[in-house]
Enzyme design. Structure first.
Site, mmCIF file in Angstrom:
data_model
loop_
_atom_site.group_PDB
_atom_site.id
_atom_site.type_symbol
_atom_site.label_atom_id
_atom_site.label_comp_id
_atom_site.label_asym_id
_atom_site.label_seq_id
_atom_site.Cartn_x
_atom_site.Cartn_y
_atom_site.Cartn_z
ATOM 1 N N LYS A 54 0.806 -1.225 0.000
ATOM 2 C CA LYS A 54 0.000 0.000 0.000
ATOM 3 C C LYS A 54 0.837 1.272 0.000
ATOM 4 O O LYS A 54 0.319 2.344 -0.237
ATOM 5 C CB LYS A 54 -1.046 -0.007 1.101
ATOM 6 N N TRP A 79 11.293 -3.650 9.935
ATOM 7 C CA TRP A 79 11.550 -3.072 11.262
ATOM 8 C C TRP A 79 12.005 -4.105 12.284
ATOM 9 O O TRP A 79 12.348 -3.758 13.418
ATOM 10 C CB TRP A 79 10.277 -2.404 11.796
ATOM 11 N N ALA A 80 11.963 -5.390 11.906
ATOM 12 C CA ALA A 80 12.289 -6.428 12.894
ATOM 13 C C ALA A 80 13.728 -6.270 13.364
ATOM 14 O O ALA A 80 14.626 -6.007 12.569
ATOM 15 C CB ALA A 80 12.065 -7.805 12.289
ATOM 16 N N GLY A 103 15.309 -8.209 16.590
ATOM 17 C CA GLY A 103 15.966 -9.324 17.274
ATOM 18 C C GLY A 103 16.440 -10.422 16.354
ATOM 19 O O GLY A 103 17.628 -10.767 16.321
ATOM 20 N N GLU A 133 16.430 -14.732 23.653
ATOM 21 C CA GLU A 133 15.302 -13.839 23.973
ATOM 22 C C GLU A 133 14.389 -14.515 24.978
ATOM 23 O O GLU A 133 14.488 -15.730 25.205
ATOM 24 C CB GLU A 133 14.533 -13.479 22.689
ATOM 25 N N HIS A 179 4.810 -5.364 23.613
ATOM 26 C CA HIS A 179 6.246 -5.586 23.842
ATOM 27 C C HIS A 179 6.613 -4.804 25.093
ATOM 28 O O HIS A 179 6.228 -3.641 25.241
ATOM 29 C CB HIS A 179 7.055 -5.088 22.640
ATOM 30 N N ARG A 201 6.841 -12.448 27.206
ATOM 31 C CA ARG A 201 6.486 -11.024 27.098
ATOM 32 C C ARG A 201 5.265 -10.600 27.880
ATOM 33 O O ARG A 201 5.216 -9.500 28.415
ATOM 34 C CB ARG A 201 6.193 -10.710 25.638
ATOM 35 N N HIS A 259 2.578 -4.530 20.017
ATOM 36 C CA HIS A 259 3.699 -4.968 19.177
ATOM 37 C C HIS A 259 3.285 -5.997 18.122
ATOM 38 O O HIS A 259 3.815 -5.985 17.018
ATOM 39 C CB HIS A 259 4.755 -5.594 20.095
ATOM 40 N N ARG A 301 2.637 -14.852 21.593
ATOM 41 C CA ARG A 301 3.703 -15.291 20.688
ATOM 42 C C ARG A 301 5.059 -15.322 21.379
ATOM 43 O O ARG A 301 5.444 -14.377 22.063
ATOM 44 C CB ARG A 301 3.787 -14.342 19.495
HETATM 45 P P1 FAD Z 1 4.496 -7.043 6.982
HETATM 46 O O1 FAD Z 1 5.961 -7.195 6.896
HETATM 47 O O2 FAD Z 1 3.968 -6.129 8.020
HETATM 48 O O3 FAD Z 1 4.032 -6.553 5.552
HETATM 49 C C1 FAD Z 1 2.695 -6.186 5.314
HETATM 50 C C2 FAD Z 1 2.569 -5.827 3.855
HETATM 51 O O4 FAD Z 1 1.201 -5.711 3.527
HETATM 52 C C3 FAD Z 1 3.209 -4.503 3.488
HETATM 53 O O5 FAD Z 1 3.852 -4.630 2.237
HETATM 54 C C4 FAD Z 1 2.018 -3.566 3.361
HETATM 55 O O6 FAD Z 1 2.233 -2.504 2.452
HETATM 56 C C5 FAD Z 1 0.995 -4.523 2.808
HETATM 57 N N1 FAD Z 1 -0.385 -4.096 3.014
HETATM 58 C C6 FAD Z 1 -1.068 -3.955 4.165
HETATM 59 N N2 FAD Z 1 -2.305 -3.510 3.931
HETATM 60 C C7 FAD Z 1 -2.422 -3.379 2.586
HETATM 61 C C8 FAD Z 1 -3.434 -2.930 1.720
HETATM 62 N N3 FAD Z 1 -4.630 -2.516 2.163
HETATM 63 N N4 FAD Z 1 -3.181 -2.902 0.385
HETATM 64 C C9 FAD Z 1 -1.973 -3.289 -0.107
HETATM 65 N N5 FAD Z 1 -0.983 -3.722 0.671
HETATM 66 C C10 FAD Z 1 -1.200 -3.757 2.001
HETATM 67 N N6 FAD Z 1 9.336 -10.799 14.542
HETATM 68 C C11 FAD Z 1 10.348 -11.694 14.650
HETATM 69 O O7 FAD Z 1 10.156 -12.888 14.395
HETATM 70 N N7 FAD Z 1 11.582 -11.267 15.027
HETATM 71 C C12 FAD Z 1 11.866 -9.966 15.314
HETATM 72 O O8 FAD Z 1 12.991 -9.630 15.636
HETATM 73 C C13 FAD Z 1 10.818 -9.028 15.232
HETATM 74 N N8 FAD Z 1 11.038 -7.718 15.541
HETATM 75 C C14 FAD Z 1 10.023 -6.817 15.355
HETATM 76 C C15 FAD Z 1 10.275 -5.465 15.587
HETATM 77 C C16 FAD Z 1 9.284 -4.525 15.345
HETATM 78 C C17 FAD Z 1 9.558 -3.081 15.597
HETATM 79 C C18 FAD Z 1 8.004 -4.949 14.896
HETATM 80 C C19 FAD Z 1 6.925 -3.957 14.646
HETATM 81 C C20 FAD Z 1 7.752 -6.295 14.689
HETATM 82 C C21 FAD Z 1 8.749 -7.241 14.914
HETATM 83 N N9 FAD Z 1 8.532 -8.596 14.693
HETATM 84 C C22 FAD Z 1 9.556 -9.490 14.815
HETATM 85 C C23 FAD Z 1 7.267 -9.047 14.102
HETATM 86 C C24 FAD Z 1 7.479 -9.266 12.584
HETATM 87 O O9 FAD Z 1 8.305 -8.234 12.085
HETATM 88 C C25 FAD Z 1 6.177 -9.256 11.836
HETATM 89 O O10 FAD Z 1 5.259 -10.118 12.434
HETATM 90 C C26 FAD Z 1 6.398 -9.732 10.400
HETATM 91 O O11 FAD Z 1 7.410 -8.975 9.783
HETATM 92 C C27 FAD Z 1 5.118 -9.618 9.608
HETATM 93 O O12 FAD Z 1 5.413 -9.869 8.261
HETATM 94 P P2 FAD Z 1 4.239 -9.928 7.213
HETATM 95 O O13 FAD Z 1 4.861 -10.320 5.921
HETATM 96 O O14 FAD Z 1 3.131 -10.734 7.741
HETATM 97 O O15 FAD Z 1 3.716 -8.418 7.140
HETATM 98 C C1 SIN Z 2 12.571 -7.933 19.487
HETATM 99 O O1 SIN Z 2 13.627 -7.804 18.884
HETATM 100 O O2 SIN Z 2 12.443 -7.774 20.711
HETATM 101 C C2 SIN Z 2 11.375 -8.321 18.724
HETATM 102 C C3 SIN Z 2 11.394 -9.766 18.561
HETATM 103 C C4 SIN Z 2 10.030 -10.227 18.191
HETATM 104 O O3 SIN Z 2 9.092 -9.448 18.121
HETATM 105 O O4 SIN Z 2 9.903 -11.435 17.975
#
Ligand code: FAD
Ligand code: SIN
Length: 529
Positions: A35, A45-46, A48, A115, A239, A286, A347, A382
């Site tokens: 989007k 943004w992940a 860890g 973790e 978180h 968590r 989170h 989770r």
């Molecule tokens: P996302 O990566 O969120 O991608 C969503 C996609 O959908 C994007 O491209 C967006 O543009 C698209 N989209 C959404 N709505 C629409 C729409 N209406 N139309 C078109 N496109 C749309 N998890 C871990 O396992 N390890 C970590 O270290 C970790 N650290 C994290 C740190 C942060 C700060 C955060 C916020 C999360 C973290 N997580 C971590 C969780 C993990 O990053 C997410 O659960 C995971 O990346 C989700 O991936 P996804 O592909 O499901 O969605």
């Molecule tokens: C973090 O690095 O603390 C995020 C890890 C996660 O959300 O799994």
């Protein structure tokens, strides 16, 4: 504009969407919609890392057990076994794509961090910015495939179902998506034999969240409107350690800081309080740590607590957390010497669209993978670093199912274009801003870390009033990205509150003072449209 035809339409360009695309692309034509920019999801943004059994002495059974303990027994054991068993191979494939994981002399070459909730060192990572490296590698690989069309700035509005066919059919088949082209301001139709939802979570339904701006639950809301069941939405993960800073509102301090020895302290006294709450101290799951911080903040009237890793050698801290060190130095905090002010923030969305082990939803032709889904992996909470893993395993599983069943997937019938004949341009954008802020604020105050039935009912009442207003607005005005998100945010908030009211116990992330006990039997909350 004419319909755009592909073999498979993927909505979402994060870890789940791009993994699916890379597995389909050798033989099928795929569109991947995002989007905004391709890297604006949570994946980039992940921090860890990604959990997998790689340490000598660690076992799949132990990773499964840790996942189920964190999930308070609500996990589906078959899903947990499936994901944990596929983790090492998923990591190997990422390394093959060029993700520059940190290396070490032991652990078969991997540098593993630790973790909360993990009984072993299990987390492969790229410094403290794993997601950025993963997103870059996946995008690079996707760009190299002529069969993959990457479509940024395309806001999915609603799934195309058999109801949208020129000839009406009520079989619920999904044929793609109607999406708003941000640049042209026009709605376009993307059609395929199969559609994969990979739209991420719904963190922005809360006032404070570590998730990016686009985490508005769009996929969950679209699937619900199309007729899919949605499950376990009450389990929104907070978180424990988001930076407390009046300018930088949502910067995560990775759990690995606690994994590498960081302590949680009361600012005035320096008292290390986690051992008072749980024998695992800072490495408890968590939900336990976030509730303990919330308790201390409320009990003592604090704005934040401290996370302190300054007792470890400065070189160790800088080497393990280079990005956090640099970012906080810019804000006047030297983490090799100073404690970090932190608060819990939303989170992760544990619940979502119900899927099976092939990523299939309830509707023919529709799959889901990643944070948008409820696969049974996370249960009521989770385990850290299990979610990127889920994206890789289910992105691939959905792709495999489509490939294996391609001949049984019928091509889309003639579909009606988006109808804008009865709407006008909005003259009151203020409605959107006002409602957006209102939802996020009452969700934070009434549907947060500690809940009561009374507060949940207050939230439900507000949602009912806003739903009438937003649906009326949606029915009369041309769609904009903000309006699409507001409608989805409200829909998701409603699903969270309904699920929370439905659960008459406290379990994992859902803690209510009206039902503080955990019932003997763990049962999913499943809402059907
Ligand atoms: P996302 O990566 O969120 O991608 C969503 C996609 O959908 C994007 O491209 C967006 O543009 C698209 N989209 C959404 N709505 C629409 C729409 N209406 N139309 C078109 N496109 C749309 N998890 C871990 O396992 N390890 C970590 O270290 C970790 N650290 C994290 C740190 C942060 C700060 C955060 C916020 C999360 C973290 N997580 C971590 C969780 C993990 O990053 C997410 O659960 C995971 O990346 C989700 O991936 P996804 O592909 O499901 O969605
Ligand atoms: C973090 O690095 O603390 C995020 C890890 C996660 O959300 O799994």
């Amino acid at each position: 504009m004419a319909n755009q035809n592909f073999d498979v339409v993927i909505i979402g360009s994060g870890a789940a969407g791009l993994t699916a695309a890379l597995n389909l692309a050798p033989s099928l034509k795929v569109a991947v919609l995002a989007k905004g920019a391709l890297n604006e999801g949570s994946t980039a943004w992940a921090q860890g890392g990604i959990a997998a059994v790689l340490e000598p002495g660690d076992t799949f059974e132990s990773h499964i057990e840790d996942t189920m303990v964190a999930g308070a027994g609500l996990n589906n054991r078959a899903t947990v076994e499936f994901v944990v068993g596929n983790a090492p191979a998923a990591i190997d494939r990422l390394a093959d794509l060029g993700v520059p994981f940190n290396v070490a002399d032991d652990n078969n070459g991997w540098h593993l961090t630790r973790e909360g909730g993990h009984s072993h060192r299990r987390i492969v990572h790229v410094d403290d910015a794993t997601g950025w490296a993963v997103q870059e590698a996946l995008e690079r690989a996707a760009r190299a495939y002529p069969n993959i069309t990457l479509v940024p700035d395309m806001v999915a509005i609603d799934l195309v179902t058999s109801r949208h066919g020129e000839r009406y059919s009520g079989d619920g088949h999904v044929w793609g998506v109607y999406a708003l082209n941000r640049k042209r301001g026009k709605v376009e139709t993307f059609l395929g034999r199969a559609t994969i939802l990979a739209t991420g979570g719904a963190g922005r339904v809360y006032l404070f969240s570590t998730a990016p701006r686009g985490a508005t639950g769009d996929g969950i809301a679209m699937a619900w409107r199309a007729g899919c069941r949605v499950s376990n939405m009450e389990f929104m993960q907070f978180h424990p350690t988001c930076l407390y800073n009046l300018e930088v509102k949502n910067f995560l301090i990775t759990e690995a800081v606690r994994g590498e020895g960081g302590h949680l302290l009361i600012p005035e006294t320096g008292h290390r309080f986690m051992p008072d709450f749980d024998e695992r101290a800072e490495l408890a799951p968590r939900d336990v740590v976030a509730r303990a911080i919330d308790h201390e903040i409320k009990r003592l009237g604090l704005d934040f607590v401290h996370l302190d890793i300054s007792h470890r050698p400065p070189e160790f801290v800088k080497e393990h957390f280079p990005n956090i060190h640099a970012k906080l130095l810019g804000l006047g905090i030297d983490i090799t010497k100073d404690p970090i002010p932190v608060v819990p923030a939303q989170h992760y969305t544990c619940g979502g669209v119900v899927i099976d082990l092939d990523g299939r939803t309830d509707l023919p032709g529709l799959y889901a993978a990643g944070e948008v889904s409820q696969s049974g992996l996370h249960g009521a909470n989770r385990l850290a670093s299990n979610s990127l893993l889920e994206c890789f395993v289910f992105g691939e599983a959905a792709a495999n199912h489509i490939l294996e069943n391609w001949d049984d997937l019928p091509p889309p019938p003639p579909i009606r274009p988006w109808d804008e004949s009865r709407v006008a341009d909005s003259d009151e954008e203020v409605v959107i801003k006002q409602n957006w802020t209102e939802i996020r604020r009452f969700m934070w105050n009434y549907v947060g870390i500690v809940r009561t039935t009374k507060r949940l009912e207050r939230a439900a009442h507000r949602i009912k009033m806003l739903t009438d207003e937003v649906e009326d607005y949606y029915g009369h005005f041309r769609v904009t990205p903000d309006l699409v998100e507001l409608r989805n945010l409200l829909q998701t908030a409603s699903l969270i509150v309904r699920s929370a009211l439905h659960r008459k116990e406290s379990r994992g992330l859902h803690y209510t003072t009206d039902y503080p006990k955990t019932l003997p039997k763990a049962v999913d909350t499943v809402l059907a449209p």
